[in-house]
Design a protein around this motif. Sequence first.
Motif, mmCIF file in Angstrom:
data_model
loop_
_atom_site.group_PDB
_atom_site.id
_atom_site.type_symbol
_atom_site.label_atom_id
_atom_site.label_comp_id
_atom_site.label_asym_id
_atom_site.label_seq_id
_atom_site.Cartn_x
_atom_site.Cartn_y
_atom_site.Cartn_z
ATOM 1 N N VAL A 1 5.303 -3.851 -8.452
ATOM 2 C CA VAL A 1 4.869 -2.563 -7.926
ATOM 3 C C VAL A 1 5.540 -1.410 -8.676
ATOM 4 C CG1 VAL A 1 6.645 -2.290 -6.146
ATOM 5 C CG2 VAL A 1 4.347 -1.378 -5.745
ATOM 6 N N GLY A 2 6.647 -1.672 -9.377
ATOM 7 C CA GLY A 2 7.348 -0.621 -10.109
ATOM 8 C C GLY A 2 7.047 -0.609 -11.597
ATOM 9 N N ARG A 3 5.946 -1.222 -11.996
ATOM 10 C CA ARG A 3 5.657 -1.355 -13.425
ATOM 11 C C ARG A 3 5.450 -0.004 -14.117
ATOM 12 N NH1 ARG A 3 1.535 -2.763 -10.240
ATOM 13 N NH2 ARG A 3 -0.620 -2.141 -10.696
ATOM 14 N N ALA A 4 4.903 0.987 -13.416
ATOM 15 C CA ALA A 4 4.712 2.305 -14.041
ATOM 16 C C ALA A 4 6.053 2.940 -14.389
ATOM 17 C CB ALA A 4 3.917 3.216 -13.109
ATOM 18 N N LEU A 5 7.034 2.790 -13.488
ATOM 19 C CA LEU A 5 8.374 3.332 -13.751
ATOM 20 C C LEU A 5 9.034 2.590 -14.909
ATOM 21 C CD1 LEU A 5 10.810 5.117 -12.990
ATOM 22 C CD2 LEU A 5 11.495 3.324 -11.392
ATOM 23 N N GLY A 6 8.947 1.261 -14.917
ATOM 24 C CA GLY A 6 9.548 0.487 -15.992
ATOM 25 C C GLY A 6 8.974 0.847 -17.344
ATOM 26 N N ARG A 7 7.660 0.981 -17.399
ATOM 27 C CA ARG A 7 7.013 1.357 -18.664
ATOM 28 C C ARG A 7 7.504 2.728 -19.125
ATOM 29 N NH1 ARG A 7 1.714 -1.425 -16.627
ATOM 30 N NH2 ARG A 7 1.380 -2.985 -18.271
ATOM 31 N N LEU A 8 7.520 3.676 -18.208
ATOM 32 C CA LEU A 8 7.927 5.047 -18.549
ATOM 33 C C LEU A 8 9.330 5.070 -19.137
ATOM 34 C CD1 LEU A 8 7.484 8.148 -16.275
ATOM 35 C CD2 LEU A 8 9.702 7.651 -17.257
ATOM 36 N N MET A 9 10.273 4.408 -18.480
ATOM 37 C CA MET A 9 11.656 4.445 -18.943
ATOM 38 C C MET A 9 11.808 3.773 -20.307
ATOM 39 S SD MET A 9 14.103 4.147 -15.568
ATOM 40 C CE MET A 9 13.522 2.583 -14.923
ATOM 41 N N ALA A 10 11.125 2.654 -20.515
ATOM 42 C CA ALA A 10 11.199 1.969 -21.805
ATOM 43 C C ALA A 10 10.544 2.808 -22.898
ATOM 44 C CB ALA A 10 10.531 0.596 -21.713
ATOM 45 N N GLN A 11 9.407 3.401 -22.601
ATOM 46 C CA GLN A 11 8.700 4.210 -23.594
ATOM 47 C C GLN A 11 9.550 5.373 -24.081
ATOM 48 O OE1 GLN A 11 5.211 5.267 -21.360
ATOM 49 N NE2 GLN A 11 4.280 3.236 -21.558
ATOM 50 N N GLU A 12 10.129 6.104 -23.153
ATOM 51 C CA GLU A 12 10.888 7.295 -23.545
ATOM 52 C C GLU A 12 12.195 6.936 -24.259
ATOM 53 O OE1 GLU A 12 9.789 10.269 -23.724
ATOM 54 O OE2 GLU A 12 7.905 9.620 -22.818
ATOM 55 N N THR A 13 12.831 5.851 -23.844
ATOM 56 C CA THR A 13 14.066 5.433 -24.512
ATOM 57 C C THR A 13 13.779 5.010 -25.945
ATOM 58 O OG1 THR A 13 14.972 4.667 -22.401
ATOM 59 C CG2 THR A 13 16.055 3.886 -24.396
ATOM 60 N N LYS B 1 0.830 -1.204 0.000
ATOM 61 C CA LYS B 1 0.000 0.000 0.000
ATOM 62 C C LYS B 1 0.868 1.260 0.000
ATOM 63 C CE LYS B 1 -3.729 2.309 2.543
ATOM 64 N NZ LYS B 1 -4.604 2.272 3.737
ATOM 65 N N LEU B 2 1.928 1.248 0.789
ATOM 66 C CA LEU B 2 2.864 2.374 0.832
ATOM 67 C C LEU B 2 3.556 2.553 -0.511
ATOM 68 C CD1 LEU B 2 4.589 4.526 2.294
ATOM 69 C CD2 LEU B 2 6.052 2.655 3.097
ATOM 70 N N TYR B 3 4.065 1.469 -1.078
ATOM 71 C CA TYR B 3 4.760 1.544 -2.368
ATOM 72 C C TYR B 3 3.817 1.966 -3.490
ATOM 73 C CZ TYR B 3 9.039 -0.728 -0.641
ATOM 74 O OH TYR B 3 10.199 -1.022 0.005
ATOM 75 N N ASN B 4 2.572 1.481 -3.436
ATOM 76 C CA ASN B 4 1.605 1.868 -4.462
ATOM 77 C C ASN B 4 1.395 3.374 -4.487
ATOM 78 O OD1 ASN B 4 1.113 -0.678 -5.491
ATOM 79 N ND2 ASN B 4 -0.693 -1.044 -4.215
ATOM 80 N N GLU B 5 1.497 3.995 -3.325
ATOM 81 C CA GLU B 5 1.378 5.458 -3.261
ATOM 82 C C GLU B 5 2.638 6.145 -3.780
ATOM 83 O OE1 GLU B 5 1.222 8.982 0.113
ATOM 84 O OE2 GLU B 5 0.344 7.023 0.601
ATOM 85 N N LEU B 6 3.795 5.696 -3.323
ATOM 86 C CA LEU B 6 5.046 6.376 -3.684
ATOM 87 C C LEU B 6 5.463 6.111 -5.123
ATOM 88 C CD1 LEU B 6 7.191 5.854 -0.445
ATOM 89 C CD2 LEU B 6 5.684 7.756 -1.049
ATOM 90 N N LEU B 7 5.024 4.982 -5.692
ATOM 91 C CA LEU B 7 5.408 4.612 -7.056
ATOM 92 C C LEU B 7 4.198 4.550 -7.987
ATOM 93 C CD1 LEU B 7 7.880 1.714 -6.132
ATOM 94 C CD2 LEU B 7 8.474 4.073 -6.696
ATOM 95 N N SER B 8 3.176 5.323 -7.684
ATOM 96 C CA SER B 8 1.943 5.301 -8.462
ATOM 97 C C SER B 8 2.156 5.811 -9.880
ATOM 98 C CB SER B 8 0.878 6.165 -7.782
ATOM 99 O OG SER B 8 1.250 7.542 -7.847
ATOM 100 N N ILE B 9 1.202 5.513 -10.745
ATOM 101 C CA ILE B 9 1.267 5.990 -12.128
ATOM 102 C C ILE B 9 1.349 7.519 -12.138
ATOM 103 C CG2 ILE B 9 -0.012 6.184 -14.301
ATOM 104 C CD1 ILE B 9 -1.189 3.420 -13.721
ATOM 105 N N GLU B 10 0.529 8.155 -11.316
ATOM 106 C CA GLU B 10 0.504 9.623 -11.284
ATOM 107 C C GLU B 10 1.863 10.186 -10.852
ATOM 108 O OE1 GLU B 10 -3.399 7.918 -11.120
ATOM 109 O OE2 GLU B 10 -1.700 7.643 -9.749
ATOM 110 N N THR B 11 2.456 9.568 -9.843
ATOM 111 C CA THR B 11 3.768 10.024 -9.367
ATOM 112 C C THR B 11 4.844 9.811 -10.428
ATOM 113 O OG1 THR B 11 3.161 9.510 -7.086
ATOM 114 C CG2 THR B 11 5.498 9.768 -7.550
ATOM 115 N N MET B 12 4.813 8.657 -11.082
ATOM 116 C CA MET B 12 5.818 8.367 -12.105
ATOM 117 C C MET B 12 5.663 9.281 -13.315
ATOM 118 S SD MET B 12 7.785 6.117 -10.781
ATOM 119 C CE MET B 12 7.441 7.000 -9.245
#
Length: 373
Positions: free
Chosen positions: A323-335, A59-70
């Motif tokens: 739990v870090g899937r939003a970050l992984g997607r973002l980095m792959a997309q932009e690269t 629950k904590l990680y979902n907040e800190l690593l949320s799609i909106e935050t990423m």
Amino acid sequence: MADDYVSATALLLNKSASARRDHLLVFPPEVYEKHWVISDSLRSWLAFSDDPIHRPVRKLYNELLSIETMEKLRPQFKELVQASVAELQASGKRTIDLEKELALPLTLKQTAKLVGFPVEDIWKVRKYSQAVSWFVGHPPQPNLEEKCEHVQQAFEDYVQYCLALIEDHKANPGRGDFIDQMLQHPSEAAQSFRDDPQHFAYHLIDIIFASHGNTAHLVTMGLAHLLLPENSEELEKVRANVNLTNPLVEELLRLTSPTQMLGRVTTKETTFPSGVVLQADETVGVSLYKANHDPEAFPEPEKVKIGRQKRHLAFGNGIHICVGRALGRLMAQETLRELLHNPDFKDLRLANQNWELEDNLTFRSYHGVEVTW
């Protein structure tokens, strides 16, 4: 082994199937007992823990690593990608090792900014993370004890490094990175980390490990496959339409499956959709790679086909989904967006095809992928 799409999905969604690391032994039990620092850390990771430990931390990680935050980090990472590519162009190089010279440096630098460690430490952190990767998924080998001793020392050094990061953040608050937010967050889960710095360090190792390696492997393996002649039509579609970059990443996640294997232990009698019955306390491998290549779910699974309808399992599924899937997607997309839509790379192509597949039961990666332009 759950290696078809339906069975793998059913097992991942089964809440009575345990993910605890001490149930899933790659090495003999005595290895885990002797090298307790590593084992103790892995048991605390989200991917290898069950409730009641799992839920409050997730629950904590979902907040800190949320799609909106990423998404707030997207401009920062886009700028980092463009600067890295410009640096490559300025160097005069026209052929690079894709993972070593671009994908890994990019994901490591972004992870440093996200988590809160100095960018100049990225290769030290990478070395530590490679030791973790080996222990999590390397098949047993003749010199196992010698290798474990080396990995244990690296892990102990990693814990001390993370403890120092925590102390530095305590002394210098207000940076806004992951460590700083964990030190300020009002939840009981965050308080438990503050009360037990060693436990906090274990979770930092988890976050750092999960934030860079698999994304770098995804970019490397995915681009290698996309640039093969048999995928030329899909490549041209993406180059002609930048809006296809995100769907492309989803297809490359399916195709490459950087985390290729998970494990579960049944806690009660379990019946698969196929009718196979498992008794309690049976260990079952979940092959994400094979499930993502099940021709019943994904026709012509070895080809890149943007816009498939089935949801891939590259991030797992159920309560233990990455739990870090939003970050992984973002980095792959932009690269990939930069490499496929920057006009200076319109002739980007493979320089070789003799890639080396990493010998790891859990993680999947290619080494030696070179591209030229």
